[in-house]
Design a protein around this motif. Sequence first.
Motif, mmCIF file in Angstrom:
data_model
loop_
_atom_site.group_PDB
_atom_site.id
_atom_site.type_symbol
_atom_site.label_atom_id
_atom_site.label_comp_id
_atom_site.label_asym_id
_atom_site.label_seq_id
_atom_site.Cartn_x
_atom_site.Cartn_y
_atom_site.Cartn_z
ATOM 1 N N ARG A 1 0.830 -1.188 0.000
ATOM 2 C CA ARG A 1 0.000 0.000 0.000
ATOM 3 C C ARG A 1 0.873 1.250 0.000
ATOM 4 N NH1 ARG A 1 -4.579 -1.443 4.615
ATOM 5 N NH2 ARG A 1 -5.497 -3.258 3.550
ATOM 6 N N GLY A 2 0.270 2.376 -0.370
ATOM 7 C CA GLY A 2 0.983 3.641 -0.298
ATOM 8 C C GLY A 2 1.570 4.069 -1.623
ATOM 9 N N ASP A 3 2.183 5.242 -1.610
ATOM 10 C CA ASP A 3 2.782 5.800 -2.816
ATOM 11 C C ASP A 3 3.993 4.991 -3.255
ATOM 12 O OD1 ASP A 3 0.905 7.770 -2.482
ATOM 13 O OD2 ASP A 3 2.321 9.270 -1.730
ATOM 14 N N VAL A 4 4.330 5.104 -4.529
ATOM 15 C CA VAL A 4 5.528 4.442 -5.045
ATOM 16 C C VAL A 4 6.751 4.880 -4.244
ATOM 17 C CG1 VAL A 4 7.074 4.295 -7.040
ATOM 18 C CG2 VAL A 4 4.590 4.118 -7.364
ATOM 19 N N CYS A 5 6.856 6.179 -3.957
ATOM 20 C CA CYS A 5 7.933 6.687 -3.098
ATOM 21 C C CYS A 5 7.306 7.520 -1.983
ATOM 22 C CB CYS A 5 8.919 7.532 -3.893
ATOM 23 S SG CYS A 5 10.237 8.233 -2.852
ATOM 24 N N PRO A 6 7.203 6.996 -0.776
ATOM 25 C CA PRO A 6 6.574 7.732 0.316
ATOM 26 C C PRO A 6 7.294 9.029 0.670
ATOM 27 C CG PRO A 6 6.819 5.398 0.867
ATOM 28 C CD PRO A 6 7.609 5.639 -0.379
ATOM 29 N N TYR A 7 8.522 9.161 0.235
ATOM 30 C CA TYR A 7 9.389 10.297 0.574
ATOM 31 C C TYR A 7 9.111 11.523 -0.292
ATOM 32 C CZ TYR A 7 14.097 12.462 1.028
ATOM 33 O OH TYR A 7 15.156 13.307 1.244
ATOM 34 N N THR A 8 8.729 11.304 -1.565
ATOM 35 C CA THR A 8 8.712 12.380 -2.547
ATOM 36 C C THR A 8 7.645 13.437 -2.287
ATOM 37 O OG1 THR A 8 9.621 10.919 -4.247
ATOM 38 C CG2 THR A 8 8.496 12.896 -5.011
ATOM 39 N N GLY A 9 6.471 13.029 -1.877
ATOM 40 C CA GLY A 9 5.403 13.993 -1.678
ATOM 41 C C GLY A 9 5.783 15.084 -0.697
ATOM 42 N N THR A 10 6.357 14.706 0.434
ATOM 43 C CA THR A 10 6.767 15.702 1.427
ATOM 44 C C THR A 10 7.890 16.572 0.889
ATOM 45 O OG1 THR A 10 6.139 14.187 3.201
ATOM 46 C CG2 THR A 10 7.558 16.028 3.794
ATOM 47 N N SER A 11 8.819 15.965 0.162
ATOM 48 C CA SER A 11 9.917 16.733 -0.429
ATOM 49 C C SER A 11 9.384 17.806 -1.375
ATOM 50 C CB SER A 11 10.860 15.785 -1.169
ATOM 51 O OG SER A 11 11.949 16.479 -1.737
ATOM 52 N N LEU A 12 8.418 17.444 -2.204
ATOM 53 C CA LEU A 12 7.815 18.413 -3.127
ATOM 54 C C LEU A 12 7.043 19.492 -2.368
ATOM 55 C CD1 LEU A 12 6.599 15.890 -5.813
ATOM 56 C CD2 LEU A 12 8.000 17.894 -6.343
ATOM 57 N N GLN A 13 6.269 19.085 -1.410
ATOM 58 C CA GLN A 13 5.447 20.047 -0.668
ATOM 59 C C GLN A 13 6.295 21.038 0.114
ATOM 60 O OE1 GLN A 13 2.926 17.463 1.627
ATOM 61 N NE2 GLN A 13 1.995 16.586 -0.204
ATOM 62 N N LYS A 14 7.458 20.614 0.572
ATOM 63 C CA LYS A 14 8.356 21.490 1.317
ATOM 64 C C LYS A 14 9.269 22.310 0.402
ATOM 65 C CE LYS A 14 8.544 18.881 5.663
ATOM 66 N NZ LYS A 14 8.165 20.016 6.532
#
Length: 226
Positions: free
Chosen positions: A55-68
């Motif tokens: 479950r979850g995004d392909v890369c759980p890390y990227t969304g926060t990196s983009l949002q920040k």
Amino acid sequence: MLVHPTRPVHPLVEPADFAADRLPDAVAAHEDALRVVHRWAWEYLCEPHADLGRRGDVCPYTGTSLQKNLFFLTVHPGKPTDPAELAELLRHYREWFPELEPTGGAGAQFKTILVLFPDLVGPADFAVVDRTQELLKVEYAAEGLMLGEFHPGPPDKAGLWNPEFRPLVSPVALLGMRHMVPTDFPFVRGDDATLSVYLRLFGDRVPTYLRQDVRAAADRLATSGS
């Protein structure tokens, strides 16, 4: 867009830059490649995938990196044929990486630099990208960094949860660097050199769901004398 104050390196395009109708003049020649990778990051890395195996995004890390606003892109045109040449291009960004804000605190872990090579378009070109990552991964890990290879090939590495899935496929050949984080254990467990770095950095703050596996890997490493 970020420009290094002293070093002759290509500028870093920030996520916020993509809100404009046109990217800054310094990178306008590569707008298509930059925009397609930025879109790929949102639409592929930041979304679930039916073949991922979890479950979850392909890369759980990227969304926060983009949002920040910490997901930086840069472009190097040309067709390097030697991994050592690509390694030298990346050196500038590896040295710049720790200087980028934030330099400390929890937010720093989300800094990411993707170096795009839009002129590398065939299997032989993609092999250079793969060999460069293999050449540098231990060196980067020693500095607490992860280096990943992505290209349309796709790269040979199978998914962690579905061996038939190739998650590192991207529309443009690129190498990406980011901080190693505690959840990276599945990516380093098969390589003793990078595993040793992981244990040094995170041995006392391993996520609960990984503790049993990390303890077993640490015991194996101690037994082998690595």
